[in-house]
Design a protein around this motif. Structure first.
Motif, PDB file in Angstrom:
ATOM      1  N   PRO A   7       0.993  -1.153  -0.002  1.00 13.46           N
ATOM      2  CA  PRO A   7       0.013   0.013   0.133  1.00 13.46           C
ATOM      3  C   PRO A   7       0.926   1.484  -0.075  1.00 13.46           C
ATOM      4  CG  PRO A   7      -0.720  -1.514   1.778  1.00 13.46           C
ATOM      5  CD  PRO A   7       0.683  -1.972   1.147  1.00 13.46           C
ATOM      6  N   VAL A   8       0.520   2.286  -0.800  1.00 12.85           N
ATOM      7  CA  VAL A   8       1.390   3.374  -0.932  1.00 12.85           C
ATOM      8  C   VAL A   8       0.413   4.619  -1.177  1.00 12.85           C
ATOM      9  CG1 VAL A   8       3.048   4.676  -2.625  1.00 12.85           C
ATOM     10  CG2 VAL A   8       3.070   2.107  -2.443  1.00 12.85           C
ATOM     11  N   ASP A   9       0.919   5.733   0.018  1.00 11.55           N
ATOM     12  CA  ASP A   9       0.102   7.161  -0.081  1.00 11.55           C
ATOM     13  C   ASP A   9       0.732   8.019  -0.620  1.00 11.55           C
ATOM     14  OD1 ASP A   9       1.729   7.292   2.002  1.00 11.55           O
ATOM     15  OD2 ASP A   9       0.028   7.314   3.479  1.00 11.55           O
ATOM     16  N   GLY A  10       2.154   7.962  -0.964  1.00  6.95           N
ATOM     17  CA  GLY A  10       3.405   8.883  -1.556  1.00  6.95           C
ATOM     18  C   GLY A  10       3.952   9.473  -0.065  1.00  6.95           C
ATOM     19  N   SER A  11       3.615   9.031   0.994  1.00  2.00           N
ATOM     20  CA  SER A  11       4.420   9.464   2.093  1.00  2.00           C
ATOM     21  C   SER A  11       5.812   8.718   2.109  1.00  2.00           C
ATOM     22  CB  SER A  11       3.857   8.938   3.636  1.00  2.00           C
ATOM     23  OG  SER A  11       4.000   7.579   3.614  1.00  2.00           O
ATOM     24  N   GLU A  12       7.017   9.408   2.870  1.00  7.93           N
ATOM     25  CA  GLU A  12       8.160   8.806   2.731  1.00  7.93           C
ATOM     26  C   GLU A  12       8.310   7.443   3.114  1.00  7.93           C
ATOM     27  OE1 GLU A  12      12.426  10.040   4.735  1.00  7.93           O
ATOM     28  OE2 GLU A  12      11.000  11.682   4.423  1.00  7.93           O
ATOM     29  N   ILE A  13       7.513   7.061   4.138  1.00  5.34           N
ATOM     30  CA  ILE A  13       7.697   5.603   4.766  1.00  5.34           C
ATOM     31  C   ILE A  13       6.876   4.792   3.872  1.00  5.34           C
ATOM     32  CG2 ILE A  13       5.331   5.765   6.078  1.00  5.34           C
ATOM     33  CD1 ILE A  13       8.856   4.171   7.223  1.00  5.34           C
ATOM     34  N   SER A  14       5.814   4.897   3.094  1.00  4.46           N
ATOM     35  CA  SER A  14       5.533   3.965   1.986  1.00  4.46           C
ATOM     36  C   SER A  14       6.292   3.818   0.961  1.00  4.46           C
ATOM     37  CB  SER A  14       4.002   4.546   1.658  1.00  4.46           C
ATOM     38  OG  SER A  14       3.916   5.660   0.882  1.00  4.46           O
ATOM     39  N   LEU A  15       7.103   5.113   0.791  1.00  2.00           N
ATOM     40  CA  LEU A  15       8.154   4.786  -0.540  1.00  2.00           C
ATOM     41  C   LEU A  15       9.223   3.958   0.060  1.00  2.00           C
ATOM     42  CD1 LEU A  15       7.960   8.513  -1.899  1.00  2.00           C
ATOM     43  CD2 LEU A  15       6.788   6.442  -2.782  1.00  2.00           C
ATOM     44  N   LYS A  16       9.631   3.951   1.252  1.00  2.00           N
ATOM     45  CA  LYS A  16      10.544   3.166   1.969  1.00  2.00           C
ATOM     46  C   LYS A  16      10.007   1.597   1.930  1.00  2.00           C
ATOM     47  CE  LYS A  16      13.465   2.724   5.996  1.00  2.00           C
ATOM     48  NZ  LYS A  16      13.583   3.279   7.383  1.00  2.00           N
ATOM     49  N   ALA A  17       8.710   1.430   2.269  1.00  3.53           N
ATOM     50  CA  ALA A  17       8.174   0.072   2.196  1.00  3.53           C
ATOM     51  C   ALA A  17       8.182  -0.479   0.779  1.00  3.53           C
ATOM     52  CB  ALA A  17       6.904   0.325   2.628  1.00  3.53           C
ATOM     53  N   ALA A  18       8.028   0.602  -0.124  1.00  3.90           N
ATOM     54  CA  ALA A  18       8.119  -0.020  -1.575  1.00  3.90           C
ATOM     55  C   ALA A  18       9.371  -0.341  -1.878  1.00  3.90           C
ATOM     56  CB  ALA A  18       7.723   1.234  -2.537  1.00  3.90           C
ATOM     57  N   ALA A  19      10.467   0.281  -1.633  1.00  6.79           N
ATOM     58  CA  ALA A  19      11.873  -0.210  -2.016  1.00  6.79           C
ATOM     59  C   ALA A  19      12.215  -1.246  -1.283  1.00  6.79           C
ATOM     60  CB  ALA A  19      12.953   1.075  -1.348  1.00  6.79           C
ATOM     61  N   GLN A  20      11.729  -1.568  -0.002  1.00  8.30           N
ATOM     62  CA  GLN A  20      12.027  -2.777   0.810  1.00  8.30           C
ATOM     63  C   GLN A  20      11.293  -4.203   0.074  1.00  8.30           C
ATOM     64  OE1 GLN A  20      11.705  -2.887   4.908  1.00  8.30           O
ATOM     65  NE2 GLN A  20      13.450  -1.209   5.094  1.00  8.30           N
ATOM     66  N   ALA A  21      10.153  -3.872  -0.408  1.00  8.59           N
ATOM     67  CA  ALA A  21       9.300  -4.766  -1.304  1.00  8.59           C
ATOM     68  C   ALA A  21      10.120  -5.203  -2.495  1.00  8.59           C
ATOM     69  CB  ALA A  21       7.915  -4.289  -1.738  1.00  8.59           C
ATOM     70  N   VAL A  22      10.538  -4.272  -3.161  1.00 10.02           N
ATOM     71  CA  VAL A  22      11.261  -4.625  -4.267  1.00 10.02           C
ATOM     72  C   VAL A  22      12.569  -5.422  -3.935  1.00 10.02           C
ATOM     73  CG1 VAL A  22      12.352  -3.743  -6.603  1.00 10.02           C
ATOM     74  CG2 VAL A  22      10.419  -2.862  -5.731  1.00 10.02           C
ATOM     75  N   GLU A  23      13.212  -5.103  -3.149  1.00 11.24           N
ATOM     76  CA  GLU A  23      14.403  -5.819  -2.723  1.00 11.24           C
ATOM     77  C   GLU A  23      13.976  -7.221  -2.298  1.00 11.24           C
ATOM     78  OE1 GLU A  23      17.449  -5.157   1.036  1.00 11.24           O
ATOM     79  OE2 GLU A  23      16.923  -3.225  -0.032  1.00 11.24           O
ATOM     80  N   LEU A  24      12.968  -7.444  -1.559  1.00 14.84           N
ATOM     81  CA  LEU A  24      12.720  -8.668  -1.261  1.00 14.84           C
ATOM     82  C   LEU A  24      12.222  -9.484  -2.321  1.00 14.84           C
ATOM     83  CD1 LEU A  24      10.268  -8.420   1.931  1.00 14.84           C
ATOM     84  CD2 LEU A  24      12.449  -9.818   1.622  1.00 14.84           C
ATOM     85  N   ALA A  25      11.574  -8.700  -3.570  1.00 16.61           N
ATOM     86  CA  ALA A  25      10.927  -9.508  -4.450  1.00 16.61           C
ATOM     87  C   ALA A  25      12.220  -9.948  -5.324  1.00 16.61           C
ATOM     88  CB  ALA A  25      10.126  -8.773  -5.298  1.00 16.61           C
ATOM     89  N   GLU A  26      13.300  -9.192  -5.299  1.00 15.49           N
ATOM     90  CA  GLU A  26      14.710  -9.572  -6.065  1.00 15.49           C
ATOM     91  C   GLU A  26      15.032 -10.969  -5.527  1.00 15.49           C
ATOM     92  OE1 GLU A  26      16.850  -5.832  -7.905  1.00 15.49           O
ATOM     93  OE2 GLU A  26      16.403  -5.708  -5.823  1.00 15.49           O
ATOM     94  N   LYS A  27      15.233 -10.976  -4.389  1.00 13.97           N
ATOM     95  CA  LYS A  27      15.669 -12.069  -3.731  1.00 13.97           C
ATOM     96  C   LYS A  27      14.710 -13.528  -3.578  1.00 13.97           C
ATOM     97  CE  LYS A  27      18.196  -9.484  -0.263  1.00 13.97           C
ATOM     98  NZ  LYS A  27      18.231  -9.015   1.400  1.00 13.97           N
ATOM     99  N   PHE A  28      13.395 -13.246  -3.766  1.00 14.09           N
ATOM    100  CA  PHE A  28      12.634 -14.482  -3.691  1.00 14.09           C
ATOM    101  C   PHE A  28      12.024 -14.789  -5.292  1.00 14.09           C
ATOM    102  CE2 PHE A  28      12.965 -13.174   0.762  1.00 14.09           C
ATOM    103  CZ  PHE A  28      13.424 -14.553   1.412  1.00 14.09           C
ATOM    104  N   GLY A  29      12.085 -14.014  -5.955  1.00 12.17           N
ATOM    105  CA  GLY A  29      11.354 -13.985  -7.605  1.00 12.17           C
ATOM    106  C   GLY A  29       9.976 -13.689  -7.313  1.00 12.17           C
ATOM    107  N   SER A  30       9.637 -12.745  -6.422  1.00  9.48           N
ATOM    108  CA  SER A  30       8.140 -12.550  -6.085  1.00  9.48           C
ATOM    109  C   SER A  30       7.647 -11.464  -7.198  1.00  9.48           C
ATOM    110  CB  SER A  30       8.054 -12.063  -4.857  1.00  9.48           C
ATOM    111  OG  SER A  30       8.470 -12.760  -3.761  1.00  9.48           O
TER     112      SER A  30
END
Length: 147
Positions: A7-30
């Motif tokens: 979930p993204v609302d444009g806040s700094e913390i939601s963008l940080k969550a997006a970055a971590q999700a992409v990092e996890l997805a790279e590791k797990f092929g998600s």
């Protein structure tokens, strides 16, 4: 872990969550889906008939909110396009926590990765009321990113 919902609302913390999700997805092929839920509080009329201009105004507000939310999600996807992670976007309308939980359940997500607090200035002093509600009702694991 095949499907991650962010979930993204444009806040700094939601963008940080997006970055971590992409990092996890790279590791797990998600696959990652960035989700924005638009909640528009419009006046309630207690009459049986709603003025026609009110309906038109509501449609215009929702269309504008959808366009702007789509731009935010498009920018996120473009920013991470070089990672090779499969990414999707979704814009929903309604009560934020309920829409997140329902979408995660309907689409069978394995993980919801979200920020601890969002953009809502009125709720900044609470410990992420939307996050709390999602934690309580989510059909899958929830990872909360702190500031």
């Amino acid at each position: 872990m095949k499907k991650i919902l962010v979930p993204v609302d444009g806040s700094e913390i939601s963008l940080k969550a997006a970055a971590q999700a992409v990092e996890l997805a790279e590791k797990f092929g998600s696959e990652v889906t960035f989700l924005t839920v638009v909640h528009i509080d419009l006046p309630y009329y207690e009459t049986a008939t709603v003025p026609q201009n009110f309906i038109k105004m509501q449609d215009e507000i929702e269309a504008a909110a959808s366009r702007e939310s789509g731009k935010l999600l498009d920018a996120l996807i473009k920013g991470y396009s070089s990672t090779g992670v499969a990414m999707n976007k979704k814009v929903l309308f309604g009560i934020v926590d309920m829409e997140i939980v329902d979408f995660a359940e309907d689409e069978k997500y394995d993980l919801i990765l979200m920020g601890r607090r969002g953009f809502s200035p009125a709720k900044r002093f609470f410990v992420g009321s939307t996050t709390k509600k999602v934690l309580a009702a989510a059909p899958c694991s929830v990872m909360v990113v702190k500031e």
